[in-house]
Design a protein around this motif. Structure first.
Motif, PDB file in Angstrom:
ATOM      1  N   VAL A 126      21.704  10.168  -5.237  1.00  0.00           N
ATOM      2  CA  VAL A 126      21.212  10.631  -3.928  1.00  0.00           C
ATOM      3  C   VAL A 126      20.616  12.028  -4.053  1.00  0.00           C
ATOM      4  N   ILE A 127      21.352  12.924  -4.680  1.00  0.00           N
ATOM      5  CA  ILE A 127      20.901  14.314  -4.726  1.00  0.00           C
ATOM      6  C   ILE A 127      19.613  14.431  -5.546  1.00  0.00           C
ATOM      7  N   LEU A 128      19.621  13.868  -6.736  1.00  0.00           N
ATOM      8  CA  LEU A 128      18.457  14.082  -7.597  1.00  0.00           C
ATOM      9  C   LEU A 128      17.230  13.326  -7.117  1.00  0.00           C
ATOM     10  N   SER A 129      17.413  12.123  -6.520  1.00  0.00           N
ATOM     11  CA  SER A 129      16.155  11.508  -6.085  1.00  0.00           C
ATOM     12  C   SER A 129      15.624  12.153  -4.814  1.00  0.00           C
ATOM     13  N   SER A 130      16.483  12.785  -3.997  1.00  0.00           N
ATOM     14  CA  SER A 130      15.865  13.464  -2.852  1.00  0.00           C
ATOM     15  C   SER A 130      15.345  14.851  -3.225  1.00  0.00           C
ATOM     16  N   SER A 164       7.477   4.665 -13.823  1.00  0.00           N
ATOM     17  CA  SER A 164       8.723   5.277 -14.276  1.00  0.00           C
ATOM     18  C   SER A 164       8.982   4.945 -15.732  1.00  0.00           C
ATOM     19  N   ARG A 165       8.634   3.709 -16.127  1.00  0.00           N
ATOM     20  CA  ARG A 165       8.818   3.345 -17.528  1.00  0.00           C
ATOM     21  C   ARG A 165       7.923   4.182 -18.419  1.00  0.00           C
ATOM     22  N   ASN A 174      14.916   9.086 -11.892  1.00  0.00           N
ATOM     23  CA  ASN A 174      14.128   7.853 -11.998  1.00  0.00           C
ATOM     24  C   ASN A 174      14.927   6.569 -12.166  1.00  0.00           C
ATOM     25  N   TRP A 175      16.165   6.666 -12.691  1.00  0.00           N
ATOM     26  CA  TRP A 175      16.916   5.444 -12.981  1.00  0.00           C
ATOM     27  C   TRP A 175      18.307   5.462 -12.374  1.00  0.00           C
ATOM     28  N   PRO A 176      18.430   5.723 -11.058  1.00  0.00           N
ATOM     29  CA  PRO A 176      19.776   5.810 -10.486  1.00  0.00           C
ATOM     30  C   PRO A 176      20.580   4.531 -10.700  1.00  0.00           C
ATOM     31  N   ALA A 207      17.183  -0.967 -12.294  1.00  0.00           N
ATOM     32  CA  ALA A 207      17.671   0.410 -12.374  1.00  0.00           C
ATOM     33  C   ALA A 207      16.760   1.413 -11.684  1.00  0.00           C
ATOM     34  N   VAL A 208      15.543   0.996 -11.339  1.00  0.00           N
ATOM     35  CA  VAL A 208      14.532   1.992 -10.978  1.00  0.00           C
ATOM     36  C   VAL A 208      14.795   2.618  -9.605  1.00  0.00           C
ATOM     37  N   ALA A 209      14.395   3.873  -9.441  1.00  0.00           N
ATOM     38  CA  ALA A 209      14.568   4.581  -8.172  1.00  0.00           C
ATOM     39  C   ALA A 209      13.428   4.241  -7.225  1.00  0.00           C
TER      40      ALA A 209
END
Ligand code: HDD
Ligand code: HEM
Ligand code: HEM
Lengths: 337, 473
Positions: A84-88, B10-11, B82-84, B414-416
């Motif tokens: 959550v933190i890093l993608s926002s 992302s890849r 990129n890969w949460p 996996a991608v964000a």
């Protein structure tokens, strides 16, 4: 504040939050002075620049590693929060990384590239340092605002970006008081005096804004008996600021005594401000959205890391102290022989 | 469509970042040990040439290390930005491994590098040597942990899935997963080969510029001998690695061999253009029965083909063939060139060892014996290790697709959900920065070499014969 120590699902997240918090604090102080020295770079002449680089050269890499540890702990202990933190914060993180890249490589390139290019790499060193500081301050602001992205929160984040940058340059300047002498030390004292004002402003602004982020935090600050727990923080901070003001006006002391004291006091000041923030946000890791208990990874995995951390962190601290001891005293231009 | 674009971008971004990153660890891992070797030889023999070699390469090391650190920090943020999905699914396994890397490797190398680089005058000799050794050990540990994680992604075991999340059941099995020993050995040797050729190539460059110093001779020999000794070992390890992959990831091997049908008497293809749509190769040139022989040790050994990995409706469940097929050939081809060149160099230096000029007369290798073409060939080969290493990683990683963790999760999962334009923008910026830094890096190494060859490097006098003492060719 304290968790139930018989229940691993409670005390493990708590222990990891503390470890991560400690790691961020160490990062802010240690890389804070590296970045600060970089921000002050253009204010010095060529000879002084070499000494400034010399004052951080043997340390900056290890200092930066605390950031890696902090992000690593966030990643391993609170995977959901990490996402959550890093993608926002996608863009500010990217900008910070560019800053860190520039700063780190400029350090090496400026010493090894042909001398005609040195100006270019000096500029990259300064740019990298200031961009990193600004990006971190911006992220801090957005984080305090609960990661909401509105014009108002951006405004606040812009303010914290500026203030953290000046805060870093302040701690860089007091570090230089310790590591340099003569004219450069005199300059460092002047820089610290200027920076102290903004540090005061910065801590004040953040302290004022934080309680208004949510009624919960407001309650933690301004109700009885909580207010008595928290009251020592602003009082001691105020005293430390005052002490710094008085001390810096008289520096350098006779025989350059106590040249390390402003750095020590400033470290205390930063730590207090940080503890205040941690107190406000606990138990949330994403402000007002996700607590450390909701975001934690499986207890088995956490335990296996904790065992390793308990065994290794004292050793890390040991050899870090050894490195600072070896490179004690006044900085000289760096040499490979 | 939008998600797909983000996925693809992302890849590409991840591939760009890790490709840039791996260039520098590949150098620092082995160069750390080579520096330790120089330092040790100096302590043992008291011969200044070893210290001169140390002083030269420690600069390259410092530069590579800084590049490795800053690009590594980018890597550690990539997982979150990129890969949460990766950490959410396998975080319980990947997390501890990454944490152990930071705790046991990163701090060690980051602290002791300060002492190693700037401590020579401040600490006793033994402590400086210890610091050098610990930095080398740290980079090796770091390679170990990250390769454990990466190998686990290829051959996962020791875990169970509960509600779509992996939980560790046996750490021993996770760490010593089937492909780890091969991958770790192969990567370590790759690193030493890269450094061997870098050292040899840069020294050859200095020699061509007229540098006849004793350290240049010592360095050139060290580099070439590392290459000559390790290249056969690398072929052996690579072969075992391939056999292991055949057992665990047969689709990858089928793609590497460009083998469309499961059958016996499969040739070893030297050249072909795989055509995905027609599911066949064009313009094949191969050694009859070669692949069967290598993979099954029998002329008519049956080798699994890509036809085994098709869904009912005909969609491919195997990796894209062309990139895997070709990157594998680039790696092996580079390896064969390395073998030829290093052995030829050693042979010429040995055969004309009587040409040796220097204190220890009759030493068993003489750099003077190297014919000009070989010297000139060594120079561009300075960075051949990079080519082979990248090609090897592309084979391995693209060969795992569409899986991210073999059999557990696909890359797509996996991608964000970051907007595609944002990923594209940052990607372009990364590429621009990396291109600039690569140019700067290579030109600084060339500059350092030129400076050292001209003799105005900071070094004690007397460490080298006066310029011009030995007539240039
Ligand atoms: C085979 C080796 C290898 C591989 C595959 C990777 N790394 Fe790496 N990494 C290293 C070998 C290494 C190293 C040799 O330890 C480095 C390079 C130079 C250095 O300073 O340490 C390093 C540095 C380095 C740093 C900086 C450490 C510091 O501050 O000292 C980070 C954060 C990472 N890496 C993270 C990663 C991640 C997240 C990877 C995978 C996705 C990764 N590395 C792949
Ligand atoms: C060090 C050398 C490495 C190189 C050169 C490399 C290269 C690549 C490449 C080219 C891809 C893209 C494949 C494709 O999408 O077709 C990829 C995928 C991936 N690799 Fe690696 N890799 C390396 C090591 C690692 C390690 C150590 C890890 C994890 C610990 C890792 C994790 C991943 C992940 C998460 C993906 C999926 C994302 C993607 O498809 O791009 N890689 N890698
Ligand atoms: C010439 C003989 C060689 C053979 C037979 C060979 C074999 C292999 C195989 C089969 C793989 C794929 C592993 C997998 O299935 O995942 C691989 C990967 C790789 N190769 Fe090679 N290789 C050779 C030479 C080299 C050389 C000269 C280098 C570098 C200097 C190199 C560096 C790598 C790297 C870095 C990887 C990816 C990491 C890994 O999976 O081990 N290889 N190699």
């Amino acid at each position: 504040m304290l968790p139930d120590f018989t229940n691993p699902a409670e005390w493990l997240p708590w222990a990891f939050a503390s470890l991560m918090g400690l790691s961020i604090l160490i990062y802010v102080i240690l890389d804070g002075f590296d970045l600060g020295v970089g921000i002050l770079f253009p204010l010095a002449d060529d000879g002084e620049k070499e000494k400034m680089i010399g004052s951080i050269g043997p340390f900056w890499d290890a200092n930066e590693t605390w950031l890696v540890l902090a992000v690593g702990l966030l990643l391993v202990a609170f995977p959901t929060a990490h996402g959550v933190i890093l993608s926002s914060l996608y863009l500010p993180v990217f900008i910070m990384l560019v800053g860190l890249i520039l700063r780190g490589v400029a350090f090496e390139f400026r010493a090894k590239a042909r001398s005609g290019q040195r100006k270019l790499w000096n500029a990259a060193f300064f740019t990298g340092s200031i961009v990193t500081a600004l990006a971190q301050g911006f992220m801090l602001g957005l984080y305090i605002m609960g990661l909401e992205q509105t014009p108002a929160t951006y405004g606040f984040a812009a303010l914290t970006a500026l203030l953290l940058t000046i805060g870093y340059s302040f701690i860089g300047a007091v570090w230089l008081i310790h590591k340099t002498e003569g004219v450069l030390q005199g300059k460092a004292i002047d820089w610290s005096k200027g920076g102290l004002w903004s540090v005061m402003l910065g801590i004040g602004a953040v302290s004022l804004a934080t309680p208004f982020v949510s009624p919960r935090i407001f309650g933690k600050w301004f109700s009885v008996p909580e207010i008595f727990y928290i009251l020592p923080l602003p009082l001691i901070s105020g005293a430390l600021v005052l002490w710094l003001f008085v001390m810096l006006r008289r520096m350098p002391f006779y025989g350059d005594r106590l040249n390390w004291l402003p750095f020590a006091v400033s470290t205390g000041l930063f730590a207090l401000a940080y503890v205040g923030m941690a107190y406000s946000f606990y138990p949330y890791v994403v402000p007002e959205r996700l607590t450390i208990y909701e975001a934690a990874a499986a207890p088995e995995s956490l335990l296996i890391i904790l065992v390793g951390a308990c065994a290794v962190v004292p050793v890390i601290i040991g050899y870090t102290v050894l490195a600072y001891f070896i490179f004690r005293g006044k900085a000289t231009a760096l040499r490979y022989d | 469509m939008d998600a797909l674009d983000t996925l693809l971008l992302s890849r590409i971004q991840f591939a760009a970042n890790i490709s840039f990153h791996i260039l520098f660890p590949t150098i620092t891992i082995a160069l750390g040990w080579v520096l330790f070797f120089f330092r040790l030889r100096f302590t043992q023999t008291g011969d200044e040439k070893w210290m001169a070699a140390y002083r030269f390469w420690v600069k390259v090391f410092a530069l590579s290390f800084a590049m490795g650190v800053v690009s590594g920090i980018t890597m550690s943020f990539q997982f979150g930005t990129n890969w949460p999905g990766f950490m959410e699914t396998v975080g319980n396994i990947a997390g501890p491994l990454l944490a152990y890397e930071v705790l046991t490797a990163f701090f060690l190398e980051a602290v002791f590098i300060g002492i190693m680089l700037f401590g020579i005058a401040r600490v006793p000799g033994w402590l400086h040597m210890l610091a050098t050794g610990l930095v080398a050990f740290g980079t090796t540990m770091s390679a170990f942990w990250i390769i454990v994680l990466n190998s686990w992604m290829h051959t996962p075991q020791g875990f169970e899935m509960v509600d779509g999340v992996a939980f560790a059941t046996d750490w021993w099995a996770i760490i010593f997963n089937p492909s780890m020993p091969y991958r770790f050995a192969h990567m370590m040797i790759a690193s030493f080969l890269t450094v061997g050729f870098l050292v040899a190539g840069v020294s050859a460059f200095r020699w061509i510029l007229g540098d006849r110093s004793r350290e240049v001779r010592a360095m050139l020999k060290t580099g070439v001998v590392i290459g000559g000794l390790l290249m056969p070992v690398q072929i052996l390890v690579g072969d075992m690695h391939g056999l292991n992959t055949l057992e665990h990831q047969p689709a990858k091997v089928a793609a590497m061999e460009g083998n469309w049908e499961t059958q016996g008497n499969v040739p070893l293809l030297l050249f072909a253009l795989p055509v995905e749509a027609a599911r066949e190769n064009r313009f094949e040139i191969g050694i009859p029965n070669g692949a069967s022989l290598i993979l099954k040790h029998k002329m008519d050994g049956v080798v699994p083909g890509l036809n085994d990995f098709l869904a009912e409706d005909g969609t491919a469940l195997h990796p894209p063939v062309t990139p895997v097929f070709w990157s594998f050939r680039v790696m092996v081809g580079t390896g064969m060139t390395m073998l030829l060149l290093s052995w030829a160099s050693v042979w010429f230096m040995w055969r004309r060892r009587y040409l040796h000029v220097g204190r220890i007369a009759g030493h068993w290798l003489a750099v003077e014996g190297l014919p000009k073409p070989i010297l000139w060939a060594l120079v561009p080969m300075a960075f051949s290790g990079w080519v082979a290493t990248l090609a090897g990683w592309y084979t391995t990683e693209i060969g795992r697709q569409p899986w991210l963790v073999q059999g557990v999760m696909t890359t797509e999962m996996a991608v964000a959900e970051v907007p595609a334009p944002m990923v594209l923008g940052t990607l372009i910026a990364y590429l621009a920065i990396y291109a600039g830094l690569l140019i700067a890096y290579v030109s600084v190494i060339a500059y350092l070499a030129t400076k050292a060859a001209r003799g105005d490097d900071v070094q004690p006098r007397g460490a080298r014969p006066a310029p011009g003492a030995v007539p240039a060719e």
